[in-house]
Write an enzyme that holds these catalytic residues in place. Structure first.
Site, PDB file in Angstrom:
ATOM      1  N   SER A   1       0.831  -1.216   0.000  1.00 34.79           N
ATOM      2  CA  SER A   1       0.000   0.000   0.000  1.00 34.79           C
ATOM      3  C   SER A   1       0.860   1.259   0.000  1.00 34.79           C
ATOM      4  O   SER A   1       0.336   2.369   0.047  1.00 34.79           O
ATOM      5  CB  SER A   1      -0.918   0.007   1.225  1.00 34.79           C
ATOM      6  OG  SER A   1      -0.159  -0.036   2.428  1.00 34.79           O
TER       7      SER A   1
ATOM      8  N   THR B   1     -38.666  28.558 -10.312  1.00 39.07           N
ATOM      9  CA  THR B   1     -39.092  27.252  -9.815  1.00 39.07           C
ATOM     10  C   THR B   1     -39.430  26.430 -11.053  1.00 39.07           C
ATOM     11  O   THR B   1     -39.940  26.962 -12.042  1.00 39.07           O
ATOM     12  CB  THR B   1     -40.340  27.345  -8.902  1.00 39.07           C
ATOM     13  OG1 THR B   1     -41.424  27.905  -9.644  1.00 39.07           O
ATOM     14  CG2 THR B   1     -40.057  28.214  -7.680  1.00 39.07           C
ATOM     15  N   HIS B   2     -39.086  25.139 -11.024  1.00 39.61           N
ATOM     16  CA  HIS B   2     -39.279  24.258 -12.184  1.00 39.61           C
ATOM     17  C   HIS B   2     -38.554  24.801 -13.417  1.00 39.61           C
ATOM     18  O   HIS B   2     -38.960  24.544 -14.547  1.00 39.61           O
ATOM     19  CB  HIS B   2     -40.767  24.075 -12.492  1.00 39.61           C
ATOM     20  CG  HIS B   2     -41.586  23.668 -11.310  1.00 39.61           C
ATOM     21  ND1 HIS B   2     -41.639  22.371 -10.859  1.00 39.61           N
ATOM     22  CD2 HIS B   2     -42.355  24.404 -10.463  1.00 39.61           C
ATOM     23  CE1 HIS B   2     -42.427  22.311  -9.795  1.00 39.61           C
ATOM     24  NE2 HIS B   2     -42.863  23.525  -9.527  1.00 39.61           N
TER      25      HIS B   2
ATOM     26  N   SER C   1     -13.119  26.120 -28.504  1.00 34.95           N
ATOM     27  CA  SER C   1     -13.438  24.888 -29.219  1.00 34.95           C
ATOM     28  C   SER C   1     -12.335  24.598 -30.230  1.00 34.95           C
ATOM     29  O   SER C   1     -11.718  25.508 -30.767  1.00 34.95           O
ATOM     30  CB  SER C   1     -14.773  25.048 -29.939  1.00 34.95           C
ATOM     31  OG  SER C   1     -14.945  24.039 -30.911  1.00 34.95           O
TER      32      SER C   1
ATOM     33  N   LYS D   1     -16.527  29.951 -29.629  1.00 38.88           N
ATOM     34  CA  LYS D   1     -16.926  29.331 -28.368  1.00 38.88           C
ATOM     35  C   LYS D   1     -16.056  29.784 -27.189  1.00 38.88           C
ATOM     36  O   LYS D   1     -14.846  29.949 -27.307  1.00 38.88           O
ATOM     37  CB  LYS D   1     -16.828  27.797 -28.472  1.00 38.88           C
ATOM     38  CG  LYS D   1     -17.773  27.171 -29.459  1.00 38.88           C
ATOM     39  CD  LYS D   1     -19.216  27.172 -28.988  1.00 38.88           C
ATOM     40  CE  LYS D   1     -19.442  26.272 -27.791  1.00 38.88           C
ATOM     41  NZ  LYS D   1     -19.166  24.850 -28.086  1.00 38.88           N
TER      42      LYS D   1
ATOM     43  N   ASN E   1     -16.129  28.005 -23.639  1.00 37.83           N
ATOM     44  CA  ASN E   1     -16.763  26.947 -22.861  1.00 37.83           C
ATOM     45  C   ASN E   1     -16.444  27.075 -21.367  1.00 37.83           C
ATOM     46  O   ASN E   1     -15.277  27.270 -20.999  1.00 37.83           O
ATOM     47  CB  ASN E   1     -16.284  25.583 -23.353  1.00 37.83           C
ATOM     48  CG  ASN E   1     -16.634  25.349 -24.820  1.00 37.83           C
ATOM     49  OD1 ASN E   1     -17.674  25.785 -25.278  1.00 37.83           O
ATOM     50  ND2 ASN E   1     -15.747  24.687 -25.539  1.00 37.83           N
TER      51      ASN E   1
ATOM     52  N   GLU F   1     -18.029  22.990 -15.581  1.00 34.11           N
ATOM     53  CA  GLU F   1     -18.450  21.648 -16.006  1.00 34.11           C
ATOM     54  C   GLU F   1     -17.641  20.571 -15.299  1.00 34.11           C
ATOM     55  O   GLU F   1     -18.185  19.521 -14.915  1.00 34.11           O
ATOM     56  CB  GLU F   1     -18.292  21.517 -17.520  1.00 34.11           C
ATOM     57  CG  GLU F   1     -19.285  22.371 -18.299  1.00 34.11           C
ATOM     58  CD  GLU F   1     -19.007  22.411 -19.787  1.00 34.11           C
ATOM     59  OE1 GLU F   1     -19.882  22.876 -20.519  1.00 34.11           O
ATOM     60  OE2 GLU F   1     -17.906  21.981 -20.217  1.00 34.11           O
TER      61      GLU F   1
ATOM     62  N   GLN G   1      -7.505  -1.782   4.024  1.00 27.31           N
ATOM     63  CA  GLN G   1      -6.459  -1.120   3.247  1.00 27.31           C
ATOM     64  C   GLN G   1      -7.068  -0.289   2.124  1.00 27.31           C
ATOM     65  O   GLN G   1      -6.445   0.645   1.622  1.00 27.31           O
ATOM     66  CB  GLN G   1      -5.513  -2.181   2.671  1.00 27.31           C
ATOM     67  CG  GLN G   1      -4.285  -1.626   1.987  1.00 27.31           C
ATOM     68  CD  GLN G   1      -3.253  -2.699   1.714  1.00 27.31           C
ATOM     69  OE1 GLN G   1      -2.735  -3.324   2.637  1.00 27.31           O
ATOM     70  NE2 GLN G   1      -2.976  -2.949   0.444  1.00 27.31           N
TER      71      GLN G   1
ATOM     72  N   LYS H   1      -8.021   4.219   2.405  1.00 27.27           N
ATOM     73  CA  LYS H   1      -7.240   5.441   2.214  1.00 27.27           C
ATOM     74  C   LYS H   1      -7.320   5.999   0.791  1.00 27.27           C
ATOM     75  O   LYS H   1      -7.463   7.210   0.613  1.00 27.27           O
ATOM     76  CB  LYS H   1      -5.786   5.181   2.620  1.00 27.27           C
ATOM     77  CG  LYS H   1      -5.615   5.095   4.142  1.00 27.27           C
ATOM     78  CD  LYS H   1      -4.296   4.521   4.563  1.00 27.27           C
ATOM     79  CE  LYS H   1      -4.247   3.022   4.424  1.00 27.27           C
ATOM     80  NZ  LYS H   1      -5.228   2.315   5.303  1.00 27.27           N
TER      81      LYS H   1
END
Length: 461
Positions: A26, A158-159, A280, A286, A288, A293, A325, A328
């Site tokens: 380990s 809402t929604h 991009s 773009k 991003n 994300e 073991q 960790k």
């Protein structure tokens, strides 16, 4: 690799099979416990000398050797050997090279079972503190945004439908509250785990006259654990850390998801710094929101770490098994993932620029002050709320038919539906008036937002 592992003693004469060499070590990951292992060993050997279990000269020799190992690790000169399996045996073997036979006395009245449990509790305790401080930094960044945008109006949803106008500062403060609960969970976890397993030995305690109170105090624990079986086998502290990390990562994911939405041209509520976005490979226009994300995506990883360890511990008989073991790597992975996610989110919140005009334009859609109209009918015309709700709905439908905003609908059109309405109703139909009117405790009115900013600035000092 020939011969048995000498650290186990003379019973094992033949070398382990290749598969055991692959599955047993380990050290590749538990070397992260080196600092905690050294601290535990120093506390243990001092106690042994105080209790006259070992001599003071041997104690001093061992302490000097441990200090040298600490320097070697800090300087990157320590050589970790997979043949010695774990951090404990690696340090003990190097200690023997430095101080000779006295090194063998360090393990008196101690087992690797209580040793690793102690090391791991120390590490998780520090991880709780790191998470708490990182969450505090994120809260401060959110409070700073809230302070800048007390009067910036955005649609509350809402929604995922526009519901009522709110202050962007109020929205930021919602996450401050959320992350405060996350901090509380880590604080609680640290308090509960803060008991020392050291001295429980393999599982039954030891016949040596050790002082567990002394070692607990030396390592900053509140007390020794009261049951030796529990001391070496308990991993619920690690599960609690992972549970706290999973909830925090989930809360981060909610904010990350909103940032992803807010940065789209359809919303255009905020812009992130260039350093936290990417382009991009084929679309030059773009930008991003990769950082957001990735924070959102890493939530699944932390949740997986919790499930993995819960599965290991489930049904595991007392006391110690090598299954443990597996604890960790899961905790280390979750801690690393959470800490980088918190750092990325704090950078995003600190650097993002809100577009108040875009937020205000979006707020006008969907007749967001319809509830204010219904409340006005209840308050001024003394109508029951359900009746007022029906009238307000009909007035909204009329405004929608005519293609006008609610505050632009002529009074005579409203009176066709509810004759008692007067021109005073226009005082509640703007989004600014709506936000300013929400003065209940915890509401979005700028006066209340200012109060909450002051409250959090004081608490986050």
């Amino acid at each position: 690799m020939g011969g048995g592992n000498k650290m186990w003693g003379g019973r094992f004469k033949a070398g382990p099979a290749e598969i055991m060499e692959a599955i047993t070590p380990s050290i590749d990951f538990d070397k992260r416990l080196a600092s905690e292992d050294l601290a535990g060993s120093k506390a243990h050997v001092r106690m042994l000398a105080t209790q006259k279990i070992i001599s003071k000269p041997d104690c001093e020799s061992i302490l000097k050797g441990l200090d040298q190992i600490e320097r070697e690790i800090g300087d990157g000169k320590f050589v970790y050997q997979r043949s010695l399996e774990d951090i404990h045996l690696n340090i003990e073997a190097r200690l023997a090279e430095i101080v000779g036979q006295a090194a063998g006395r360090l393990h008196t009245a101690r087992s690797r079972n209580d040793q690793v449990a102690t090391d791991f509790r120390l590490w998780v305790r520090s991880a709780c503190a790191r998470a708490g401080e990182s969450l505090r930094a994120l809260q401060r960044a959110l409070v700073a945004q809230a302070d800048e945008h007390i009067a910036t109006i955005m649609p509350g949803f809402t929604h995922m439908q526009p519901a009522q106008p709110i202050s962007f500062g109020h929205h930021c403060l919602a996450y401050v509250e959320m992350f405060a609960r996350d901090r509380g969970r880590f604080e609680d976890c640290a308090k509960r785990l803060n008991e020392s397993p050291l001295g429980a030995a393999a599982l039954a305690g030891t016949a040596f006259p050790i002082d567990r109170e002394a070692t607990a105090k030396a390592l900053g624990f509140s007390s020794p654990m009261r049951n030796s079986l529990d001391a070496v086998s308990a991993r619920d502290f690690a599960l609690e850390y992972l549970s706290s990390a999973a909830i925090a990562a989930t809360n981060l994911s909610r904010l990350a998801g909103e940032i992803v939405q807010w940065t789209t041209p359809a919303f255009a509520f905020v812009a992130l710094p260039d350093a936290l976005t990417t382009g991009s490979s084929i679309m030059p226009q773009k930008r991003n929101p990769d950082a957001a994300e990735l924070v959102r995506g890493k939530t699944g990883r932390v949740l997986g770490d919790f499930v993995a360890l819960a599965t290991v511990v489930k049904g595991l008989a007392l006391a110690y098994g090598s299954d443990l073991q597996e604890d960790k790597e899961r905790v280390f992975d979750a801690a690393d993932t959470l800490e980088v996610s918190l750092a990325a989110m704090t950078a995003m919140v600190s650097g993002m620029k809100a577009d108040g005009a875009a937020m205000h334009r979006a707020t006008a859609a969907g007749f967001p002050t319809a509830t204010d109209l219904a409340d006005w009918i209840v308050r001024v015309l003394k109508k029951p709320f359900r009746e007022a709700h029906h009238a307000a709905g009909a007035i909204v439908k009329r405004a929608e038919t005519l293609g006008v905003a609610l505050e632009s609908l002529p009074l005579e059109e409203m009176r066709k539906i509810e004759p008692g309405i007067t021109k005073d109703v226009f005082g509640v139909l703007s989004v600014e008036a709506s936000v300013a009117s929400r003065l209940s405790f915890g509401g979005t009115a700028p006066a209340r937002v200012k109060e909450q900013i002051s409250y959090w600035r004081e608490r986050l000092k």
